[in-house]
Design a protein around this motif. Sequence first.
Motif, PDB file in Angstrom:
ATOM      1  N   GLU A  78       0.835  -1.204   0.000  1.00 45.22           N
ATOM      2  CA  GLU A  78       0.000   0.000   0.000  1.00 45.22           C
ATOM      3  C   GLU A  78       0.873   1.259   0.000  1.00 45.22           C
ATOM      4  O   GLU A  78       0.585   2.226  -0.702  1.00 45.22           O
ATOM      5  N   ALA A  79       1.937   1.247   0.793  1.00 48.71           N
ATOM      6  CA  ALA A  79       2.836   2.402   0.868  1.00 48.71           C
ATOM      7  C   ALA A  79       3.531   2.627  -0.472  1.00 48.71           C
ATOM      8  O   ALA A  79       3.701   3.771  -0.904  1.00 48.71           O
ATOM      9  N   GLU A  80       3.937   1.554  -1.130  1.00 51.45           N
ATOM     10  CA  GLU A  80       4.568   1.686  -2.446  1.00 51.45           C
ATOM     11  C   GLU A  80       3.602   2.311  -3.444  1.00 51.45           C
ATOM     12  O   GLU A  80       3.988   3.173  -4.237  1.00 51.45           O
ATOM     13  N   ALA A  81       2.334   1.901  -3.404  1.00 54.10           N
ATOM     14  CA  ALA A  81       1.329   2.471  -4.309  1.00 54.10           C
ATOM     15  C   ALA A  81       1.127   3.953  -4.002  1.00 54.10           C
ATOM     16  O   ALA A  81       1.026   4.779  -4.923  1.00 54.10           O
ATOM     17  N   LEU A  82       1.067   4.314  -2.728  1.00 52.01           N
ATOM     18  CA  LEU A  82       0.912   5.727  -2.360  1.00 52.01           C
ATOM     19  C   LEU A  82       2.131   6.536  -2.786  1.00 52.01           C
ATOM     20  O   LEU A  82       2.005   7.656  -3.266  1.00 52.01           O
ATOM     21  N   ALA A  83       3.317   5.965  -2.620  1.00 47.73           N
ATOM     22  CA  ALA A  83       4.537   6.677  -3.000  1.00 47.73           C
ATOM     23  C   ALA A  83       4.549   6.994  -4.490  1.00 47.73           C
ATOM     24  O   ALA A  83       5.070   8.035  -4.893  1.00 47.73           O
ATOM     25  N   ARG A  84       3.972   6.118  -5.301  1.00 49.48           N
ATOM     26  CA  ARG A  84       3.900   6.374  -6.744  1.00 49.48           C
ATOM     27  C   ARG A  84       2.880   7.464  -7.075  1.00 49.48           C
ATOM     28  O   ARG A  84       2.965   8.086  -8.126  1.00 49.48           O
ATOM     29  N   PRO A  89       7.894  12.746  -0.569  1.00 51.13           N
ATOM     30  CA  PRO A  89       8.487  11.483  -0.130  1.00 51.13           C
ATOM     31  C   PRO A  89       7.574  10.746   0.851  1.00 51.13           C
ATOM     32  O   PRO A  89       6.893  11.360   1.675  1.00 51.13           O
ATOM     33  N   VAL A  90       7.583   9.428   0.745  1.00 44.89           N
ATOM     34  CA  VAL A  90       6.825   8.553   1.630  1.00 44.89           C
ATOM     35  C   VAL A  90       7.818   7.619   2.302  1.00 44.89           C
ATOM     36  O   VAL A  90       8.655   7.020   1.625  1.00 44.89           O
ATOM     37  N   VAL A  91       7.742   7.504   3.635  1.00 48.18           N
ATOM     38  CA  VAL A  91       8.640   6.622   4.377  1.00 48.18           C
ATOM     39  C   VAL A  91       7.833   5.733   5.310  1.00 48.18           C
ATOM     40  O   VAL A  91       6.752   6.100   5.757  1.00 48.18           O
ATOM     41  N   PHE A 148      10.729   5.324  -0.024  1.00 50.81           N
ATOM     42  CA  PHE A 148      10.374   4.783  -1.340  1.00 50.81           C
ATOM     43  C   PHE A 148      10.832   5.780  -2.368  1.00 50.81           C
ATOM     44  O   PHE A 148      10.629   6.971  -2.197  1.00 50.81           O
ATOM     45  N   ALA A 149      11.443   5.316  -3.429  1.00 52.51           N
ATOM     46  CA  ALA A 149      11.910   6.218  -4.488  1.00 52.51           C
ATOM     47  C   ALA A 149      10.758   6.686  -5.336  1.00 52.51           C
ATOM     48  O   ALA A 149       9.773   6.103  -5.467  1.00 52.51           O
TER      49      ALA A 149
END
Length: 149
Positions: A78-84, A89-91, A148-149
């Motif tokens: 879920e965090a990876e999807a939000l980071a995109r 930045p999302v950590v 997340f990049a």
Amino acid sequence: MGRIMALDLGEKRIGVAISDPTHTIARPLRILPRTSRKAVIEALLRLLTEYEVERVVIGFPRSLSGEEGPQARWVRREAEALARSLPVPVVLWDERLSTATAEAYRAMRGGRRREPIDAEAAAVILQDYLEAQRARGRDPSLSGATPFA
């Protein structure tokens, strides 16, 4: 300096907390219903703009032993999807015992037990993140968090 927002991701609700502009104090902000990913992203984008957020911290539910179980893997996805989808930045930040801590704070204040605790849990996560960064004498964007990049 922008604010930092924290999220306590759940399958039905997302707790949201926000820092003050100096990154000293975290406070519960609101609970977002999880209706669809699109609706959640739209709501978060509005909050990012309204509160001038520079970073999003997401509670990462490791087990007490530090292992990543099924819930942690779900949060990571879920965090990876939000980071995109988010322009900041999302950590990930270790959230072990954040809900229990939030419940203890609520009990001390005499709060109602039947209301969802998600936003208070997000505030506990964020306060822990802010204090850890301050103790390290570092910018909150550095170390101790999984970016997340």
